[in-house]
Scaffold this active site. Structure first.
Site, PDB file in Angstrom:
ATOM      1  N   THR A  62      56.942  62.291  73.823  1.00 61.47           N
ATOM      2  CA  THR A  62      55.908  62.321  72.779  1.00 61.47           C
ATOM      3  C   THR A  62      55.921  61.020  71.974  1.00 61.47           C
ATOM      4  O   THR A  62      56.987  60.570  71.547  1.00 61.47           O
ATOM      5  CB  THR A  62      56.149  63.549  71.872  1.00 61.47           C
ATOM      6  OG1 THR A  62      55.955  64.725  72.664  1.00 61.47           O
ATOM      7  CG2 THR A  62      55.195  63.588  70.692  1.00 61.47           C
ATOM      8  N   SER A  77      64.323  72.341  81.265  1.00 58.86           N
ATOM      9  CA  SER A  77      65.178  73.296  80.541  1.00 58.86           C
ATOM     10  C   SER A  77      66.675  73.077  80.813  1.00 58.86           C
ATOM     11  O   SER A  77      67.494  73.217  79.912  1.00 58.86           O
ATOM     12  CB  SER A  77      64.819  74.723  80.955  1.00 58.86           C
ATOM     13  OG  SER A  77      63.450  74.955  80.781  1.00 58.86           O
ATOM     14  N   GLN A  92      38.545  84.512  70.633  1.00 62.35           N
ATOM     15  CA  GLN A  92      37.793  85.751  70.897  1.00 62.35           C
ATOM     16  C   GLN A  92      36.777  86.005  69.777  1.00 62.35           C
ATOM     17  O   GLN A  92      35.610  86.306  70.030  1.00 62.35           O
ATOM     18  CB  GLN A  92      38.790  86.925  70.993  1.00 62.35           C
ATOM     19  CG  GLN A  92      38.200  88.197  71.537  1.00 62.35           C
ATOM     20  CD  GLN A  92      37.847  88.056  73.011  1.00 62.35           C
ATOM     21  OE1 GLN A  92      38.474  87.299  73.737  1.00 62.35           O
ATOM     22  NE2 GLN A  92      36.827  88.755  73.452  1.00 62.35           N
ATOM     23  N   ILE A  93      37.246  85.870  68.567  1.00 64.44           N
ATOM     24  CA  ILE A  93      36.390  86.119  67.406  1.00 64.44           C
ATOM     25  C   ILE A  93      35.214  85.141  67.369  1.00 64.44           C
ATOM     26  O   ILE A  93      34.101  85.501  66.970  1.00 64.44           O
ATOM     27  CB  ILE A  93      37.240  86.015  66.105  1.00 64.44           C
ATOM     28  CG1 ILE A  93      38.066  87.294  65.937  1.00 64.44           C
ATOM     29  CG2 ILE A  93      36.378  85.737  64.880  1.00 64.44           C
ATOM     30  CD1 ILE A  93      39.054  87.268  64.794  1.00 64.44           C
ATOM     31  N   ARG A 125      28.784  84.948  60.450  1.00 63.48           N
ATOM     32  CA  ARG A 125      28.062  85.349  61.666  1.00 63.48           C
ATOM     33  C   ARG A 125      27.724  86.843  61.606  1.00 63.48           C
ATOM     34  O   ARG A 125      28.573  87.667  61.282  1.00 63.48           O
ATOM     35  CB  ARG A 125      28.930  85.067  62.892  1.00 63.48           C
ATOM     36  CG  ARG A 125      28.276  85.531  64.187  1.00 63.48           C
ATOM     37  CD  ARG A 125      28.284  84.463  65.212  1.00 63.48           C
ATOM     38  NE  ARG A 125      27.682  84.886  66.468  1.00 63.48           N
ATOM     39  CZ  ARG A 125      26.669  84.250  67.003  1.00 63.48           C
ATOM     40  NH1 ARG A 125      26.122  83.205  66.415  1.00 63.48           N
ATOM     41  NH2 ARG A 125      26.202  84.651  68.172  1.00 63.48           N
ATOM     42  N   LEU A 148      64.616  63.076  76.554  1.00 64.65           N
ATOM     43  CA  LEU A 148      65.585  63.889  77.286  1.00 64.65           C
ATOM     44  C   LEU A 148      64.997  64.324  78.630  1.00 64.65           C
ATOM     45  O   LEU A 148      65.612  64.135  79.679  1.00 64.65           O
ATOM     46  CB  LEU A 148      65.965  65.118  76.426  1.00 64.65           C
ATOM     47  CG  LEU A 148      66.931  66.133  77.019  1.00 64.65           C
ATOM     48  CD1 LEU A 148      68.288  65.488  77.327  1.00 64.65           C
ATOM     49  CD2 LEU A 148      67.154  67.303  76.049  1.00 64.65           C
ATOM     50  N   GLU A 197      60.796  72.043  73.004  1.00 62.13           N
ATOM     51  CA  GLU A 197      61.978  72.356  72.160  1.00 62.13           C
ATOM     52  C   GLU A 197      62.603  73.692  72.543  1.00 62.13           C
ATOM     53  O   GLU A 197      63.017  74.452  71.683  1.00 62.13           O
ATOM     54  CB  GLU A 197      61.631  72.378  70.662  1.00 62.13           C
ATOM     55  CG  GLU A 197      60.690  71.302  70.175  1.00 62.13           C
ATOM     56  CD  GLU A 197      61.295  69.916  70.138  1.00 62.13           C
ATOM     57  OE1 GLU A 197      62.483  69.773  70.467  1.00 62.13           O
ATOM     58  OE2 GLU A 197      60.572  68.969  69.817  1.00 62.13           O
TER      59      GLU A 197
END
Ligand SMILES: Cc1cc2nc3c(=O)[nH]c(=O)nc-3n(C[C@H](O)[C@H](O)[C@H](O)COP(=O)(O)OP(=O)(O)OC[C@H]3O[C@@H](n4cnc5c(N)ncnc54)[C@H](O)[C@@H]3O)c2cc1C
Lengths: 379, 81
Positions: A157, A131, A332-333, A263, A124, A359
């Site tokens: 895709t 959009s 971040q962790i 950790r 498409l 989508e």
């Protein structure tokens, strides 16, 4: 009200999880870096029947109820969003043909899509149009018993390997849909590399230069391309992506639970720091909420309720924005480890961001969902 | 078959509560139809009246008014019987 998977649904999910975690996840980073999906993995999906998941047995499919289809998308998406996106676009094309195709189109294409002998792709978007789909520039002019298609499609895709393309084009100011086969003369495909996320989804650009498409390959009535064909395919696509996003977020949580249990900093495990626990709590809660929204949309699909369309928009909106938030926290962790190309959490973050664009982007979803809110306000 | 008219009007009013729609009024000229609504309308007709909307039924004339939808349903239900 009773929210509980059936034994069959649980079994299908467990089987898929086993496949995804043992065969796909260990190499998913490599697929991402090489921007390539190995044919052996696609072959395994074919053998498991996943490419025929939305095709009826009458055409050789392995039909799943929508909840099970969702669970499969979650488990594959948890391992590799690129592979999940194959399921998404292939299912969109299969669904559109089964729903709106002529008997001849169904007889000819569905059995081959069901086994994966041919792969479907959805075309498409264009270089200048995303959009605002009604403004696509690809044109189709009637010429005898054919249409002549001209234009360019972008971001398709699995376009690099697909055999059958569901292509949308303007026919005298109205949009119609066409089934374009890969070998069509004057139809060419250029691989597109360098994407931020879902890098192994083998995206392509399609070029149609005076492509002659027989009238029998037009799908749906003239002018119904968007309202019926694209709308119903995108509903399936959105549903698949929503579940895929639950999978991404779950993978982020899995990785974060493991990492924070191993950790240590300041002589204690990361999991014992309360600020880390806050992030884990938000992940768990929002993943559960996203999954419930997906289950609701899937249940309404299974019983044919029109409200599934809006439930699917809401599920995709929540699940995709949540996946980005969760992936940001997971990186971040993981600190510097999470920023390195060898660790999957950086891939989850890149994949999640792309899910907010496809989508129906986050903004288009906000516009649509809020509009619905105002429309139904006084009901 | 007044039931079809009533149920269809209720469904449309669910989305557009502030408009009064006549049975023969062309809803596509009223400016509020989008593909989201169109898709739900087709699903509503199928689930509520137990018919299957086929490719060849996808004609604006079959969905443009409450009367048009009612005659589509009656025709399809008659064919199935
Ligand atoms: C990984 C990936 C895979 C894809 N696969 C496919 C595929 O298989 N087939 C296919 O056809 N397409 C595919 N696409 C394209 C995708 O559908 C489009 O990217 C999407 O529709 C958005 O269009 P756009 O990128 O042109 O952005 P635009 O439409 O140009 O929008 C740019 C930005 O503006 C915002 N915006 C647009 N309109 C408004 C508005 N009215 N109000 C507020 N903000 C607005 C958007 O949300 C976005 O943030 C893929 C894209 C990606 C990233």
């Amino acid at each position: 009200m009773h929210i509980e998977l059936t034994p069959q649904q649980k079994k299908a999910q467990a089987m898929c999880k086993e496949f995804a975690q043992t065969q796909v996840a260990p190499s998913a980073n490599q697929y991402d870096q090489e921007e390539h999906m190995p044919s052996a993995i696609i072959q395994q999906c074919k053998e498991l029947g996943y490419l025929g998941a939305l095709i009826s047995q009458r055409y050789g499919g392995h039909p799943l109820d929508m909840i099970t289809f969702g669970l499969i998308n979650e488990e594959i998406g948890r391992a590799c969003s690129s592979l999940r996106s194959l399921l998404t676009v292939h299912s969109m094309v299969s669904y559109a043909i089964q729903r709106w195709g002529s008997q001849q189109q169904k007889n000819y294409y569905l059995p081959r899509l069901a086994t994966g002998e041919i792969i479907g792709a959805f075309a498409l978007s264009e270089p200048a149009v995303g959009s605002d789909a009604k403004s696509i520039e690809t044109s189709a002019h009637s010429d005898g018993d054919s249409y002549i298609l001209n234009g360019q499609k972008k971001w398709t895709t699995f376009g690099q390997i697909a055999d059958l393309f569901l292509v949308f084009a303007q026919t005298d100011g109205r949009i119609s849909a066409f089934l374009v086969e890969r070998e069509t003369p004057s139809f060419s495909i250029t691989p597109l590399t360098g994407m931020l996320g879902t890098r192994a989804s083998m995206i392509a650009e399609l070029h149609l230069q005076d492509c002659r498409i027989p009238d029998k390959n037009r799908i749906g009535g003239i002018g119904f391309g968007l309202a019926s064909i694209a709308a119903s395919a995108l509903d399936i696509g959105r549903y698949s992506v929503a579940w895929g996003c639950v999978g991404i977020a779950q993978a982020c949580l899995d990785a974060s639970l493991d990492y924070t249990s191993q950790r240590q900093q300041f002589q204690t495990y990361l999991k014992d720091h309360q600020l880390i626990r806050e992030m884990i709590t938000n992940m768990i809660t929002n993943i559960q909420a996203a999954r419930l929204l997906c289950l609701q949309a899937g249940y309404s699909k299974d019983i044919g309720q029109p409200k599934t369309v809006m439930e699917t928009w809401i599920a995709k909106y929540f699940a995709s924005t949540n996946a980005t938030r969760v992936a940001l926290d997971a990186v971040q962790i993981h600190g510097a480890h999470g920023c390195h190309i060898n660790h999957p959490v950086q891939r989850y973050l890149r994949d999640a961001k792309c899910m907010e664009i496809i989508e129906g982007s986050t903004q288009i979803q906000q516009i649509t969902i809020s509009e619905y809110g105002y429309q139904t306000q006084s009901y | 078959m007044a039931d079809i008219h009533t149920k269809t009007r209720d469904f449309i009013n669910h989305f557009f509560p502030n408009v009064t729609i006549q049975d023969d009024q062309d809803i596509f000229t009223m400016g509020f139809i989008n593909s989201l609504f169109a898709m739900q309308l087709v699903m509503f007709v199928e689930s509520e009246f137990g018919i299957t909307v086929e490719n060849e039924d996808l004609d604006i004339n079959n969905f443009k008014s409450i009367n048009a939808i009612a005659s589509l349903v009656e025709r399809k239900a008659g064919n199935a019987a």
